[in-house]
Design a protein around this motif. Structure first.
Motif, short mmCIF file in Angstrom:
data_model
loop_
_atom_site.label_atom_id
_atom_site.label_comp_id
_atom_site.label_asym_id
_atom_site.label_seq_id
_atom_site.Cartn_x
_atom_site.Cartn_y
_atom_site.Cartn_z
N VAL A 91 0.84 -1.20 0.00
CA VAL A 91 0.00 0.00 0.00
C VAL A 91 0.87 1.25 0.00
O VAL A 91 0.60 2.22 -0.72
N ALA A 92 1.93 1.24 0.79
CA ALA A 92 2.85 2.38 0.84
C ALA A 92 3.46 2.64 -0.53
O ALA A 92 3.58 3.79 -0.97
N SER A 93 3.85 1.58 -1.22
CA SER A 93 4.46 1.75 -2.54
C SER A 93 3.47 2.29 -3.56
O SER A 93 3.82 3.16 -4.37
N VAL A 94 2.25 1.79 -3.54
CA VAL A 94 1.23 2.28 -4.49
C VAL A 94 0.92 3.75 -4.21
O VAL A 94 0.83 4.57 -5.15
N CYS A 95 0.76 4.10 -2.94
CA CYS A 95 0.49 5.51 -2.59
C CYS A 95 1.67 6.39 -2.96
O CYS A 95 1.49 7.52 -3.43
N ASP A 96 2.88 5.89 -2.77
CA ASP A 96 4.08 6.63 -3.13
C ASP A 96 4.11 6.88 -4.64
O ASP A 96 4.40 7.99 -5.09
N ALA A 97 3.81 5.85 -5.41
CA ALA A 97 3.78 5.99 -6.87
C ALA A 97 2.72 6.99 -7.31
O ALA A 97 2.95 7.81 -8.20
N LEU A 98 1.56 6.94 -6.68
CA LEU A 98 0.47 7.84 -7.01
C LEU A 98 0.84 9.29 -6.69
O LEU A 98 0.59 10.20 -7.49
N ALA A 99 1.44 9.51 -5.54
CA ALA A 99 1.81 10.87 -5.15
C ALA A 99 2.97 11.41 -5.99
O ALA A 99 2.98 12.58 -6.37
N ARG A 100 3.93 10.55 -6.29
CA ARG A 100 5.14 11.00 -6.98
C ARG A 100 4.93 11.17 -8.48
O ARG A 100 5.47 12.09 -9.10
N PHE A 101 4.15 10.26 -9.09
CA PHE A 101 4.02 10.24 -10.54
C PHE A 101 2.59 10.34 -11.05
O PHE A 101 2.38 10.57 -12.24
N GLY A 102 1.61 10.09 -10.21
CA GLY A 102 0.24 10.20 -10.64
C GLY A 102 -0.44 8.86 -10.84
O GLY A 102 0.17 7.80 -10.69
N PRO A 103 -1.73 8.89 -11.19
CA PRO A 103 -2.54 7.66 -11.27
C PRO A 103 -2.00 6.63 -12.25
O PRO A 103 -2.07 5.43 -12.00
N ARG A 104 -1.48 7.08 -13.39
CA ARG A 104 -0.99 6.12 -14.38
C ARG A 104 0.11 5.25 -13.80
O ARG A 104 0.13 4.03 -14.01
#
Length: 281
Positions: A63-76
């Motif tokens: 979950v932390a990694s997915v949220c990190d990816a979303l915050a850093r790079f966006g939904p895609r």
């Protein structure tokens, strides 16, 4: 806590974007804290009682990694991570369990709970959790985000960052009885119980995952790609490295694994620690 936003995304209200990033960062850091707590409790728990902390740690990290990816790079980037690392990890493990390719002949023992096509559901989440910080390692150490650089160094370094972690993971899980190999030799020196074919398979799968992710995630939507205000992925990668070195030496009775895996993963983890420190000094 504010997050600098790249000029190319300021068509959206900056305040709303920054607020969304802050919320995602809070969730990601909370999950990161749970990862650390669960792993500390794991080391203090009897081997037969470790399944809960094992699964909890993986879920929180994913979950932390997915949220990190979303915050850093966006939904895609977040969707791509789940599809490529989660879906791809499940596919690779399913093929591996039923055919022996690409990891070698192994089987799960049923101790990790719910299974999908013979693969514990927690396993693809483990691919998700480490695939994302491994990509950040590759991008950071090759300097790709600072200019128009070729993609292959990112893929090579990111794949190493991911596959070398398994030199810690597999011996630990084999000793815990979560999976077994029909023929665990030849093996890395000091890393008994896990065949070389396993690591070859990890390198292959990691290269494919890093290639797809690097092609698809694009540019970060924050000014500094390793900004820790956005999420804990860089810290969790380094925590995983340091805690694994310590745990195999002090708790798991595998000092040789601590040395061998510490050297292999340390080839990227130590320079990455320097890069993270420099990004925040």
């Amino acid at each position: 806590m504010s997050v600098e936003v790249r000029p190319d995304v300021t068509r959206s209200p900056v305040r709303g974007l920054a607020g969304g990033v802050r919320a995602l960062a809070a969730v990601a850091w909370l999950c990161g804290a749970l990862v650390v707590l669960a792993q500390i409790v794991y080391s203090m728990t009897e081997p037969d009682d470790r399944i809960f902390t094992t699964v909890a740690s993986v879920i929180a990290f994913a979950v932390a990694s997915v949220c990190d990816a979303l915050a850093r790079f966006g939904p895609r980037a977040a969707v791509l991570l789940v599809v490529v690392a989660g879906g791809g990890g499940l596919l690779a493990e399913t093929i591996g369990v039923h055919t022996g390719f690409p990891f070698g002949d192994y089987r799960y023992t049923g101790s990790l709970g719910l299974e999908l096509a013979g693969v514990p559901a927690v396993v693809p989440l483990a691919w998700v959790m480490m695939c994302w910080p491994a990509l950040l390692v590759g991008r950071s150490l090759t300097g790709w985000s600072r200019g128009d650089r070729p993609m292959w160094p990112v893929v090579a370094v990111g794949a190493w960052a991911l596959a070398s972690w398994d030199v810690f993971l597999d011996p630990q899980m084999v000793d815990a009885g979560h999976w077994v190999w029909s023929s665990p030799a030849p093996a890395l020196p000091g890393v008994d119980g896990v065949p070389l074919t396993n690591y070859a398979g990890w390198v292959l799968v990691s290269v494919v995952m890093m290639t797809v992710l690097q092609r698809g995630v694009g540019r970060p939507r924050v000014t500094r790609e390793l900004d820790l205000r956005v999420g804990p992925a860089p810290v969790l990668y380094l925590w995983t490295y340091g805690s694994s070195v310590w745990a195999h030496a002090a708790f798991f009775g595998r000092p040789a694994v601590s040395v061998v895996a510490g050297l292999l993963m340390g080839l990227v983890a130590i320079p990455f620690a320097v890069a993270v420190w420099r990004a925040h000094r």
